[in-house]
Design an enzyme around this catalytic site. Structure first.
Site, short mmCIF file in Angstrom:
data_model
loop_
_atom_site.label_atom_id
_atom_site.label_comp_id
_atom_site.label_asym_id
_atom_site.label_seq_id
_atom_site.Cartn_x
_atom_site.Cartn_y
_atom_site.Cartn_z
N HIS A 137 -28.25 15.16 -12.07
CA HIS A 137 -27.00 15.93 -11.97
C HIS A 137 -26.72 16.74 -13.25
CE1 HIS A 137 -25.96 14.07 -8.20
NE2 HIS A 137 -25.92 12.86 -8.72
N ASP A 187 -32.93 10.94 -4.04
CA ASP A 187 -31.66 10.28 -4.34
C ASP A 187 -30.65 10.63 -3.23
OD1 ASP A 187 -30.16 9.18 -7.14
OD2 ASP A 187 -28.83 10.25 -5.74
N HIS A 233 -27.71 11.47 -3.51
CA HIS A 233 -26.89 12.60 -3.94
C HIS A 233 -27.77 13.82 -4.21
CE1 HIS A 233 -24.71 8.89 -5.33
NE2 HIS A 233 -23.73 9.51 -4.71
N ASP A 275 -30.53 4.98 -4.08
CA ASP A 275 -29.17 4.78 -3.57
C ASP A 275 -28.97 5.27 -2.14
OD1 ASP A 275 -29.51 7.34 -4.55
OD2 ASP A 275 -27.76 7.32 -5.87
ZN ZN Z 1 -27.44 9.16 -6.63
#
Ligand code: ZN
Length: 342
Positions: free
Chosen positions: A158, A193, A195, A282
């Site tokens: 990120h 991931d 996200h 995740d």
């Molecule tokens: Zn994540």
């Protein structure tokens, strides 16, 4: 196969973060790394310590002012009367094509885009060793290892060129890709991931030599909300070299694996010579973020499918938070990967 790991990464341990406007215990805890390391060694990976690669490579991925900010902001924060324990933002510009203030508070608002990135006394040092871990793993692969696992923590995907967010400070996967580019003309980053890998997308968005592909929970109702949509395809020379595959919340193994096939086909069409897997765990059904419903055996199948690209591969740890299955998920991934790779 080796696991690269530095215990200096564990010193970064802010105990809280801000989510939904309130302080909560920080899920990006050092215990994550303890459990992942135990799983990697129980699988039989040998542990190596990374070297210190300094800051030259960091400057290929992040801006100079960002690195200066990150290195010094905790010390500067101590001069502000009544400031929070950890560096946290309270104001943001509506875009980054704006003035760049000298104020510490202003710079925090400029660079830190959410409440999940508290900066503590050891954050810079740990982030540097997380980066060294990924860089070292990439050098292992350049040196002839078919694959290497970087147990990087804090995570990185990120973190953009100029931006801190989502528990991420330095973009480890982007650094690994940058090292692989020293010898390979075309490198792909596959982000699994849960996200969206918005930081990695940001860093390579205008480039056609690094393909970025991300499968993730649909951002329409999931972090990072503002990026990760299917129409983000790259810009300029990079147009067509970013692929986002948003998945409906709760997507399970079979639908995930089906979507993964189109990601892998894009990487084959790109004729990638080397691969970075941004290895978030995740997407698991027991992960506290509850975005997708991948099972432990699903991670084995996902890894097997990725391994069939038969590319030199750096596995860079991204997310994956405390649940009873966190270690098992890494173990399953490594098993699936090893049984199909090279
Ligand atoms: Zn994540």
């Amino acid at each position: 196969m080796k696991v690269v790991f530095s215990a200096r990464q564990l010193r970064h341990a802010p105990d809280v973060f801000v989510s939904s406007g309130a302080e909560h215990p920080n899920p990006e805890s050092p215990e994550r790394a303890d459990r992942l390391l135990a799983a990697a060694t129980s699988y039989g990976l040998s542990v190596v310590e990374p070297e210190d690669y300094g800051t030259d490579l960091l400057a290929e991925v992040h801006s100079a002012r960002y690195l200066t900010f990150l290195e010094h902001i905790f010390d500067r924060w101590q001069y502000i009367a009544g400031a929070s324990r950890h560096v946290m933002p309270n104001i943001h510009p509506d875009g980054r094509n704006c003035g760049y203030p000298k104020s510490a508070v202003g710079q925090v608002g400029f660079h830190v885009y959410d409440g999940s990135c508290p900066i503590a006394a050891d954050t810079w040092d740990s982030a540097c060793w997380s980066a060294n871990t990924a860089i070292h793993a990439a050098h292992e692969v350049l040196g002839g290892s078919p694959a290497c696992y970087a147990l990087s923590r804090p995570p990185g995907h990120h973190a953009g060129r100029d931006l801190v967010g989502g528990f991420c400070y330095l973009n480890n996967s982007a650094l690994a890709a940058t090292v692989l580019r020293q010898r390979h003309a075309r490198v792909a980053v596959l982000d699994i991931d849960v996200h969206h890998g918005n930081g990695t997308q940001d860093i390579f968005y205008a480039r056609d030599d690094v393909l970025t592909v991300s499968l993730h929970a649909d951002p329409v109702r999931f972090y990072p909300f503002f990026w990760g949509y299917a129409d983000e395809c790259g810009t300029g020379a990079g147009e067509g070299f970013n692929l986002n595959i948003p998945l409906a919340r709760g997507t399970g193994d079979d639908d995930y694996l089906h979507a993964l096939q189109s990601a892998l086909q894009r990487i084959r069409d790109f004729r990638a010579e080397a691969l970075v897997v941004a290895l978030g765990l995740d997407a698991h059904e027991s992960d506290p973020f509850q975005g997708l419903k991948v099972s432990t055996s699903g991670f084995k199948r996902i890894a097997g499918a990725i391994a069939e690209l038969h590319l030199p591969t750096v596995l860079v740890q991204e997310g994956g938070y405390l649940s009873d299955e966190l270690g098992e998920n890494l173990y399953a991934f490594l098993r699936g990967f090893r049984s199909h790779h090279l």
